[in-house]
Design an enzyme around this catalytic site. Structure first.
Site, mmCIF file in Angstrom:
data_model
loop_
_atom_site.group_PDB
_atom_site.id
_atom_site.type_symbol
_atom_site.label_atom_id
_atom_site.label_comp_id
_atom_site.label_asym_id
_atom_site.label_seq_id
_atom_site.Cartn_x
_atom_site.Cartn_y
_atom_site.Cartn_z
ATOM 1 N N GLY A 19 0.817 -1.209 0.000
ATOM 2 C CA GLY A 19 0.000 0.000 0.000
ATOM 3 C C GLY A 19 0.849 1.257 0.000
ATOM 4 O O GLY A 19 2.077 1.208 -0.065
ATOM 5 N N PHE A 20 0.182 2.383 0.101
ATOM 6 C CA PHE A 20 0.864 3.684 0.050
ATOM 7 C C PHE A 20 1.885 3.828 1.176
ATOM 8 O O PHE A 20 3.103 3.867 0.936
ATOM 9 C CB PHE A 20 -0.193 4.791 0.074
ATOM 10 N N GLY A 45 -3.606 -2.487 -2.310
ATOM 11 C CA GLY A 45 -2.195 -2.276 -2.589
ATOM 12 C C GLY A 45 -1.885 -2.542 -4.051
ATOM 13 O O GLY A 45 -2.649 -3.212 -4.757
ATOM 14 N N ASP A 65 -4.406 -12.710 2.630
ATOM 15 C CA ASP A 65 -5.410 -11.919 3.326
ATOM 16 C C ASP A 65 -5.252 -12.202 4.811
ATOM 17 O O ASP A 65 -5.494 -13.321 5.266
ATOM 18 C CB ASP A 65 -6.800 -12.318 2.838
ATOM 19 N N THR A 101 -10.636 -7.112 8.186
ATOM 20 C CA THR A 101 -9.203 -6.840 8.316
ATOM 21 C C THR A 101 -8.891 -6.194 9.656
ATOM 22 O O THR A 101 -7.891 -6.526 10.304
ATOM 23 C CB THR A 101 -8.731 -5.935 7.167
ATOM 24 N N TYR A 154 -14.786 1.885 8.505
ATOM 25 C CA TYR A 154 -13.357 2.175 8.710
ATOM 26 C C TYR A 154 -13.103 2.676 10.127
ATOM 27 O O TYR A 154 -12.216 2.169 10.830
ATOM 28 C CB TYR A 154 -12.893 3.211 7.694
ATOM 29 N N LYS A 158 -10.980 0.450 13.046
ATOM 30 C CA LYS A 158 -9.759 0.938 13.693
ATOM 31 C C LYS A 158 -9.944 1.069 15.208
ATOM 32 O O LYS A 158 -9.025 0.771 15.981
ATOM 33 C CB LYS A 158 -9.346 2.279 13.087
ATOM 34 N N GLU A 172 -2.041 -10.810 27.461
ATOM 35 C CA GLU A 172 -1.041 -11.741 26.950
ATOM 36 C C GLU A 172 0.384 -11.219 27.098
ATOM 37 O O GLU A 172 1.341 -11.947 26.853
ATOM 38 C CB GLU A 172 -1.319 -12.036 25.468
ATOM 39 N N ARG A 195 -9.228 10.672 -1.649
ATOM 40 C CA ARG A 195 -8.666 11.609 -0.686
ATOM 41 C C ARG A 195 -8.325 12.928 -1.386
ATOM 42 O O ARG A 195 -8.095 12.977 -2.587
ATOM 43 C CB ARG A 195 -7.453 10.989 -0.002
#
Length: 321
Positions: A19-20, A45, A65, A101, A154, A158, A172, A195
């Site tokens: 990716g970026f 990506g 993935d 993800t 999104y 996050k 842990e 963007r």
């Protein structure tokens, strides 16, 4: 100034490495002498981002993935979790993949780091602050997020990733760090990723009107990718848990950004106002006191210089993407 050179790494795993931001991280780690395993499923990506790295000693590409599991042959001592659709065009197109993800993928990558006793760095985002009612935003601010809005896949992915990372560290003993990135820009962005910077640059170079949303008075804080990468690696090397804001505290309105890009590109493009997206933040500015005090980090590249470099890259790479 503190840099990543204060701690060296033998083998780093970078998820989302094509990716970026991820591809710039891979290059920086190779330059610092680390072996790098880049993990990417190429949902967002691009192979061309890492094509210059494929022949470099110590670089390995794993197409996978992370939400489906992750196997790395050589144990790493640093794991940087940057896999996630990050632009509006991507996470609106891939809502379930974005959530998986951020949840299943983060769990799998945390387990890799834990089993290898590696340092783990989660790429979080200023989006966890939502449409903030506090400006600038420091790490103690809990945010103002719509959990069912169009941006929620999104934002909440996050936020959950941060909670999972924190729980993993506490239960842990995993060595973790959370970095919250603010509006990073630079070479290797895609012109159609939704963007502001790549959109404006693409439009300016094509002589098209620059589409400013709303009245253009909403602000963002732009951090050039080289500065962002320095901040990420400084946080990794420091040993702090975070979260820590990595961004440029200088705000700019979207209208002023559009006019600046037109001027720097030598374009004759005009400004065209379009409807503002739902839940689009009115302000976005990091308080980077923690990064300055603990990491000795400050962004160095001024907006004019960073935008010149970005425009030059787009001119050379083309803007059809």
């Amino acid at each position: 100034m503190s840099t990543a050179l204060s701690r060296t790494w033998e083998h780093a795993v970078v998820t989302g490495g094509a990716g970026f931001v991820g591809s710039h991280l891979c290059a920086a780690l190779l330059d610092a002498g680390a072996a790098v395993t880049c993990v990417d499923d190429f949902s967002t990506g691009r192979p061309e981002n890492i094509s210059p790295l494929l022949e470099r000693p110590g670089f390995t590409l794993v197409q996978a993935d992370v939400s489906e599991g992750l196997r790395i042959k050589r144990p790493p001592d640093l794991v940087l979790h940057f896999a996630s659709p990050a632009s509006p065009a991507d996470y609106l197109r891939l809502p379930l993949h974005t959530l998986e993800t951020g949840s299943l993928g983060t769990r799998n990558v945390l387990e890799l780091a834990h089993s290898a006793r590696a340092r783990f760095v989660l790429a979080s985002t200023s989006e966890v602050y939502g449409d903030p009612q506090q400006n600038p935003q420091d790490e103690r601010y809990w945010g103002n997020v719509n959990p069912v809005g169009p941006r929620s896949v999104y934002d909440e992915a996050k936020r959950f990733g941060e909670a999972l990372t924190t729980a993993h560290a506490e239960t842990e003993g995993t060595d973790t760090c959370i970095v919250r990135l603010f509006n990073t820009y630079g070479p290797r962005m895609r012109g159609h990723d939704g963007r502001a910077v790549p959109t404006f640059v693409r439009q300016a170079l094509a002589g098209e009107p620059l589409t400013v949303t709303g009245d253009g008075r909403q602000t963002r804080s732009l951090c050039y990718v080289d500065d962002t990468v320095r901040g990420i690696l400084a946080a990794a090397a420091h040993g702090m848990r975070g979260p820590v804001n990595i961004g440029n505290p200088t705000e700019i309105t979207m209208l002023d950004l559009a006019r600046l890009i037109v001027a720097l590109a030598g374009s004759s493009s005009e400004i065209r106002y379009v409807e503002r997206p739902v839940d689009d933040p009115a302000v976005r500015c990091p308080d980077i006191t923690l990064a300055r005090d603990k990491l000795g980090w400050d962004p160095q590249v001024r907006a004019e210089e960073g935008l010149r470099r970005t425009i030059a890259w787009f001119r050379g790479a083309g803007t059809e993407e």
